[in-house]
Design a protein around this motif. Structure first.
Motif, PDB file in Angstrom:
ATOM      1  N   SER A  55       0.854  -1.196   0.000  1.00 18.46           N
ATOM      2  CA  SER A  55       0.000   0.000   0.000  1.00 18.46           C
ATOM      3  C   SER A  55       0.884   1.237   0.000  1.00 18.46           C
ATOM      4  O   SER A  55       2.092   1.172   0.287  1.00 18.46           O
ATOM      5  CB  SER A  55      -0.910   0.017   1.228  1.00 18.46           C
ATOM      6  OG  SER A  55      -0.138   0.155   2.419  1.00 18.46           O
ATOM      7  N   LYS A  56       0.291   2.356  -0.316  1.00 19.98           N
ATOM      8  CA  LYS A  56       1.039   3.609  -0.298  1.00 19.98           C
ATOM      9  C   LYS A  56       1.556   3.907   1.106  1.00 19.98           C
ATOM     10  O   LYS A  56       2.672   4.419   1.275  1.00 19.98           O
ATOM     11  CB  LYS A  56       0.141   4.762  -0.776  1.00 19.98           C
ATOM     12  CG  LYS A  56      -0.186   4.732  -2.259  1.00 19.98           C
ATOM     13  CD  LYS A  56      -1.001   5.960  -2.660  1.00 19.98           C
ATOM     14  CE  LYS A  56      -1.270   5.963  -4.166  1.00 19.98           C
ATOM     15  NZ  LYS A  56      -2.015   7.165  -4.589  1.00 19.98           N
ATOM     16  N   GLU A  57       0.737   3.566   2.103  1.00 14.37           N
ATOM     17  CA  GLU A  57       1.101   3.905   3.478  1.00 14.37           C
ATOM     18  C   GLU A  57       2.349   3.149   3.935  1.00 14.37           C
ATOM     19  O   GLU A  57       3.264   3.736   4.524  1.00 14.37           O
ATOM     20  CB  GLU A  57      -0.066   3.615   4.414  1.00 14.37           C
ATOM     21  CG  GLU A  57      -1.212   4.625   4.354  1.00 14.37           C
ATOM     22  CD  GLU A  57      -2.130   4.419   3.152  1.00 14.37           C
ATOM     23  OE1 GLU A  57      -2.993   5.281   2.897  1.00 14.37           O
ATOM     24  OE2 GLU A  57      -1.989   3.375   2.474  1.00 14.37           O
ATOM     25  N   THR A  58       2.414   1.829   3.677  1.00 19.49           N
ATOM     26  CA  THR A  58       3.589   1.074   4.107  1.00 19.49           C
ATOM     27  C   THR A  58       4.820   1.478   3.295  1.00 19.49           C
ATOM     28  O   THR A  58       5.942   1.475   3.807  1.00 19.49           O
ATOM     29  CB  THR A  58       3.334  -0.439   3.977  1.00 19.49           C
ATOM     30  OG1 THR A  58       2.904  -0.743   2.643  1.00 19.49           O
ATOM     31  CG2 THR A  58       2.285  -0.911   4.961  1.00 19.49           C
ATOM     32  N   ALA A  59       4.623   1.849   2.025  1.00 17.79           N
ATOM     33  CA  ALA A  59       5.748   2.305   1.212  1.00 17.79           C
ATOM     34  C   ALA A  59       6.303   3.623   1.751  1.00 17.79           C
ATOM     35  O   ALA A  59       7.529   3.841   1.779  1.00 17.79           O
ATOM     36  CB  ALA A  59       5.310   2.466  -0.238  1.00 17.79           C
ATOM     37  N   ILE A  60       5.415   4.513   2.184  1.00 19.96           N
ATOM     38  CA  ILE A  60       5.858   5.785   2.760  1.00 19.96           C
ATOM     39  C   ILE A  60       6.705   5.541   4.003  1.00 19.96           C
ATOM     40  O   ILE A  60       7.758   6.167   4.201  1.00 19.96           O
ATOM     41  CB  ILE A  60       4.634   6.669   3.103  1.00 19.96           C
ATOM     42  CG1 ILE A  60       3.981   7.188   1.818  1.00 19.96           C
ATOM     43  CG2 ILE A  60       5.026   7.831   3.997  1.00 19.96           C
ATOM     44  CD1 ILE A  60       2.660   7.881   2.056  1.00 19.96           C
ATOM     45  N   VAL A  61       6.265   4.608   4.859  1.00 17.47           N
ATOM     46  CA  VAL A  61       7.018   4.315   6.078  1.00 17.47           C
ATOM     47  C   VAL A  61       8.360   3.687   5.731  1.00 17.47           C
ATOM     48  O   VAL A  61       9.381   3.953   6.387  1.00 17.47           O
ATOM     49  CB  VAL A  61       6.195   3.405   7.019  1.00 17.47           C
ATOM     50  CG1 VAL A  61       7.037   2.960   8.206  1.00 17.47           C
ATOM     51  CG2 VAL A  61       4.965   4.150   7.512  1.00 17.47           C
ATOM     52  N   MET A  62       8.421   2.853   4.680  1.00 17.22           N
ATOM     53  CA  MET A  62       9.715   2.299   4.242  1.00 17.22           C
ATOM     54  C   MET A  62      10.685   3.428   3.904  1.00 17.22           C
ATOM     55  O   MET A  62      11.851   3.434   4.347  1.00 17.22           O
ATOM     56  CB  MET A  62       9.530   1.404   3.015  1.00 17.22           C
ATOM     57  CG  MET A  62      10.835   1.044   2.327  1.00 17.22           C
ATOM     58  SD  MET A  62      10.634   0.127   0.799  1.00 17.22           S
ATOM     59  CE  MET A  62      10.579  -1.527   1.435  1.00 17.22           C
ATOM     60  N   LEU A  63      10.217   4.405   3.119  1.00 18.30           N
ATOM     61  CA  LEU A  63      11.081   5.509   2.717  1.00 18.30           C
ATOM     62  C   LEU A  63      11.443   6.394   3.908  1.00 18.30           C
ATOM     63  O   LEU A  63      12.597   6.811   4.056  1.00 18.30           O
ATOM     64  CB  LEU A  63      10.392   6.334   1.622  1.00 18.30           C
ATOM     65  CG  LEU A  63      10.086   5.595   0.310  1.00 18.30           C
ATOM     66  CD1 LEU A  63       9.291   6.486  -0.627  1.00 18.30           C
ATOM     67  CD2 LEU A  63      11.375   5.124  -0.353  1.00 18.30           C
ATOM     68  N   ALA A  96      20.178  -1.067  12.457  1.00 20.19           N
ATOM     69  CA  ALA A  96      18.822  -0.785  12.036  1.00 20.19           C
ATOM     70  C   ALA A  96      18.753  -1.031  10.553  1.00 20.19           C
ATOM     71  O   ALA A  96      19.473  -0.444   9.781  1.00 20.19           O
ATOM     72  CB  ALA A  96      18.457   0.654  12.352  1.00 20.19           C
ATOM     73  N   GLU A  97      17.839  -1.934  10.177  1.00 18.58           N
ATOM     74  CA  GLU A  97      17.695  -2.505   8.856  1.00 18.58           C
ATOM     75  C   GLU A  97      17.999  -1.593   7.688  1.00 18.58           C
ATOM     76  O   GLU A  97      18.951  -1.815   6.954  1.00 18.58           O
ATOM     77  CB  GLU A  97      16.279  -3.052   8.720  1.00 18.58           C
ATOM     78  CG  GLU A  97      15.158  -2.067   8.992  1.00 18.58           C
ATOM     79  CD  GLU A  97      15.132  -1.569  10.408  1.00 18.58           C
ATOM     80  OE1 GLU A  97      15.704  -2.219  11.273  1.00 18.58           O
ATOM     81  OE2 GLU A  97      14.579  -0.516  10.647  1.00 18.58           O
ATOM     82  N   ASN A  98      17.210  -0.541   7.465  1.00 20.16           N
ATOM     83  CA  ASN A  98      17.372   0.266   6.266  1.00 20.16           C
ATOM     84  C   ASN A  98      18.538   1.220   6.348  1.00 20.16           C
ATOM     85  O   ASN A  98      18.787   1.972   5.426  1.00 20.16           O
ATOM     86  CB  ASN A  98      16.091   1.071   5.993  1.00 20.16           C
ATOM     87  CG  ASN A  98      14.985   0.164   5.553  1.00 20.16           C
ATOM     88  OD1 ASN A  98      15.260  -0.887   5.004  1.00 20.16           O
ATOM     89  ND2 ASN A  98      13.753   0.547   5.808  1.00 20.16           N
ATOM     90  N   LYS A  99      19.213   1.213   7.458  1.00 19.41           N
ATOM     91  CA  LYS A  99      20.394   2.035   7.590  1.00 19.41           C
ATOM     92  C   LYS A  99      21.551   1.314   6.900  1.00 19.41           C
ATOM     93  O   LYS A  99      22.715   1.491   7.184  1.00 19.41           O
ATOM     94  CB  LYS A  99      20.741   2.273   9.055  1.00 19.41           C
ATOM     95  CG  LYS A  99      19.584   2.920   9.832  1.00 19.41           C
ATOM     96  CD  LYS A  99      18.799   1.921  10.584  1.00 19.41           C
ATOM     97  CE  LYS A  99      17.634   2.545  11.334  1.00 19.41           C
ATOM     98  NZ  LYS A  99      16.721   1.661  11.918  1.00 19.41           N
TER      99      LYS A  99
END
Length: 778
Positions: A664-672, A769-772
């Motif tokens: 969803s757009k919402e989970t993608a926003i949180v990923m970014l 932290a994962e995306n770091k």
């Protein structure tokens, strides 16, 4: 277990059969929903008021001339029938049976009581000692109970014997007993006089009915009151209380109300009441075209419709069958077109059988309530809470589906069931207002706002209809006050009362639930702040970034904020392995292999999902935990593994998060937002241009890696997201004025050996932290 296995195999077989772009199991499920909903509505309303009678209303203008096709009787109105029934019922007397056995028994007790008491009074008076007197009192007490069924205490018996010691008291007591005997002979009613509301009372003595005049009717309280007044002429208050208690045990009603006979006589009278008041003859004009319909004309039209149904029943119930078939055709057409709309324009809803089941349940719930109000309770159709569907669908799904449901309700109840133009218009307008009042719901107290808005809509529309027809304004206000106003009050209350049931049953997360979850005192967030404070702060910042981005692209800002709060809760299990919680402590990953470190990092996703389930976090929020990582590779540990071994010996799948990618757009926003918050902290001497270039590069990498492919984000959305991130980041990295002490400290740090600075900058803390993952060790 064997049955379940066979059923699962059968379902899998159906799912394997393709039908157009779906499978046979999905088609059958939707067909089942359609059939159950259609038949349920038709069966609940079969035999009710039809549209042919609904189009005629008092005060409306006839659209065509109506002539009687045959002779028929004009039915009385409900008000006329009720008035006549009340008048006839008032003529039916109350029937009482005279009980000779009770009369004989009580008269015998009254006759023997005084001589019996006088005899004991003489023996009591002759007793020389208190012991003998007490013995006599106990004996007197037992004999009164056994022979007269009278219960007295020893103290009251002593007072009674003192009264009998005076001859004048005995004489007056004889008078009172004579009055009691006369009451028993004439009869004492076992109903209070206040309960007798009709004028006539009949007493049946030995099978003979006798009218009991009103001045001769006596109930037990009245008899005791009259005897009390007689006693007070001679005795003092205390003596009167004792004697009146004695008489209350002597007297007993002997005119027993015959309820069965009375009700049978009422039924006989009501059965003889004619349901008709006039007759219309064949070819007699009932109403002309363009003629105003008054109450008399309306009753003739209604009577004609009932006469047609009755005549057809005599020929084989064809009207009922035709009516059933007609309703089936119309309701199935309405629901089919409604389903076609979903299949064409709202594929996300149409393909979700769980959501379709919830929508169908809400529609069926309203139809059940409508059937109870219209048919079972025979209340006014304006009491049907049509806005219930509008508000529930607006909160649980969205405003578009709420409008769709409102139209369906208006068509079924107004067009098919016979509510007419009025109900259809009221349902649509009030439904739209109800949708508006809850479309951005932020707390459960908003129910009061919905009540006011819906009441105002009902008032405005119905007064407008009244004025348009030149009807009585007083009558319009009466209908609003008695039907529409209670409707506008109870509809929102019912909607908010049952909202939680639908949320739990169908795992729906509404804005109300999101607001409750956004409370930082939530037990899980409390644990996060205490056990992993660095992660907690990181989540708060991610929430700010994600909320700003969601507002910029029209996503749900409240959902992304709450999702951000809970996206890293799995780190509570091993907070010390994540860099934001390590402070100045030694990095635990220095002692671990890259594969083990990757395994620990990936485990926080699984731990977070399990923890969220234990704490009852809705699925819509749980989705943020795995989806904000997608299938990203843990680059730092992957590169470290490559250095320690050859490329062929390292499997990149061991260093990827399990996914799925954002759906969803919402989970993608949180990923970014998560990646940006973590990675920008490594930027040295951040400036606005440097930050923006860094963020754009990071977002572009996620896009090129395909992590956003399933999220429906567009390139325009990505640009707007970056634009929304920047003000928040500027606030985080804003420059502050350095105080003198800080400047002195900074100058002292500059003269420290270069080696110390190198050690600090080269701290081998991995970006746990994962995306770091893109940044070098902090």
């Amino acid at each position: 277990m064997e049955i379940k296995k066979k059923w699962d195999d059968f379902v899998r077989k159906l799912e394997s059969i393709p039908v157009n772009k779906t499978n046979l199991a999905d088609v059958l499920i939707k067909a089942l929903y359609f059939v159950v909903l259609t038949l349920g509505i038709v069966l609940m309303f079969s035999g009710g008021k039809t549209t042919s009678t609904a189009e005629w209303k008092v005060g409306s203008i006839a659209t065509k001339k109506v002539v009687a096709p045959f002779n028929f009787y004009v039915l009385k109105t409900q008000e006329e029938l009720q008035k006549e029934q009340q008048e006839k019922t008032n003529t039916v007397p109350y029937y009482f049976n005279y009980q000779d056995s009770i009369t004989y028994q009580q008269l015998k007790r009254i006759r023997k009581l005084l001589p019996f008491l006088i005899g004991y009074e003489k023996r009591f008076k002759a007793a020389r000692t208190p012991e003998v007197q007490d013995t006599l009192l106990f004996k007197l007490k037992d004999e009164l109970r056994q022979n007269f069924d009278i219960r007295f205490s020893k103290a009251n018996l002593r007072v009674l014997l003192d009264i009998l010691a005076k001859p004048q008291h005995v004489e007056h007591l004889k008078v009172a007993l004579k009055i009691a005997s006369d009451y028993m002979k004439n009869g004492i009613l076992n109903l209070n006089l206040s309960e007798i509301t009709r004028p006539n009372v009949i007493v049946i003595r030995h099978g003979i009915e006798e009218n009991l005049p009103e001045d001769q009717r006596m109930d037990l309280p009245s008899a005791l009151k009259n005897i009390e007044n007689e006693l007070l002429k001679v005795f003092d208050v205390n003596q009167t209380v004792i004697l009146n208690y004695l008489f209350s045990q002597l007297l007993q009603p002997n005119l027993i109300y015959d309820q069965a006979l009375t009700e049978q006589r009422i039924e006989d009278v009501l059965a003889n009441i004619s349901r008709t008041k006039d007759m219309v003859y064949k070819n007699e004009r009932i109403v002309d075209a363009n003629e105003r319909i008054d109450q008399n004309i309306y009753q003739k039209l209604y009577s004609l419709q009932m006469a047609r149904i009755e005549r057809s029943r005599e020929k084989g119930n064809w009207p009922e069958r035709i009516g059933f078939l007609a309703r089936l055709m119309l309701i199935s057409a309405i629901l089919f077109v409604a389903g076609l709309y979903l299949a064409s324009f709202r594929k996300d809803i149409y393909q979700d059988n769980k959501t379709l089941l919830m929508i169908g349940t809400i529609l069926m719930l309203l139809m059940i309530i409508a059937a109870l109000i219209i048919r079972t309770l025979d209340w006014h159709i304006f009491l049907v809470p049509t806005t219930l569907v509008s508000m529930l669908l607006a909160i649980l799904v969205d405003s578009g589906i709420a409008l769709w449901g409102t139209v369906i309700v208006a068509l079924i109840l107004g067009g098919v069931q016979g509510g007419g133009y009025d109900l259809s218009l009221l349902s649509i307008v009030a439904g739209l207002v109800g949708i508006y009042s809850v479309h951005q719901i932020r707390n459960r107290n908003q129910v009061f706002k919905a009540v006011i808005y819906i009441a105002a809509a009902y008032f405005w529309v119905y007064i407008g209809i009244t004025a348009l027809r030149f009807e009585s304004l007083t009558e319009g206000l009466r209908i609003f006050a008695f039907y529409l106003l209670p409707n506008s009050v109870f509809s929102p209350l019912i909607a908010f009362m049952i909202l939680g049931v639908f949320e739990k049953s169908f795992d729906i997360t509404t804005d109300v639930t999101l607001l409750e979850l956004s409370d930082l005192n939530h037990p899980l967030l409390k644990r996060l702040s205490l056990e992993a404070p660095g992660t907690f702060h990181h989540s708060m910042v991610v929430g700010n970034l994600a909320e700003a981005a969601a507002k910029a692209i029209g996503a749900n800002p409240l959902l992304v904020r709450v999702g951000s709060y809970f996206h890293d809760i799995g780190k509570i299990e091993k907070p010390e392995y994540f860099v934001e919680n390590q402070m100045d402590a030694e990095n635990r990953h220095n002692q671990l292999s890259p594969n083990m470190s990757a395994l620990i990092l990936a485990s926080h996703v699984k731990n977070g999902i399990e923890m969220a389930k234990r704490y009852g976090i809705p699925k819509r929020i749980r989705d943020f935990i795995p989806e904000h990582h997608g299938t990203n590779i843990m680059k730092y540990f992957y590169d470290k593994a490559l250095k320690n071994a050859s490329e062929n010996e390292v499997n990149d799948a061991d260093f990827r998060y399990p996914g799925p990618k954002p759906q969803s757009k919402e989970t993608a926003i949180v990923m970014l937002a998560d990646a940006v918050e973590a990675a920008t902290r490594t930027v040295q001497n951040p400036t606005p241009n440097k930050l923006r270039a860094f963020v754009e590069k990071l977002v572009d990498e996620r896009f090129r890696e395909g992590e956003l492919d399933e999220s429906d984000l567009t390139l325009r959305d990505l640009k707007n997201i970056v634009d929304a991130f920047m003000p928040v980041l500027y606030g985080i990295f804003q420059h502050r004025i350095e105080y003198p002490d800080q400047e002195k400290k900074k100058s002292n740090e500059k003269v420290k050996p270069k080696k110390e600075k190198a050690v600090k900058d080269g701290n081998p803390h991995p970006p746990a932290a994962e995306n770091k993952s893109d940044r070098k060790p902090a």
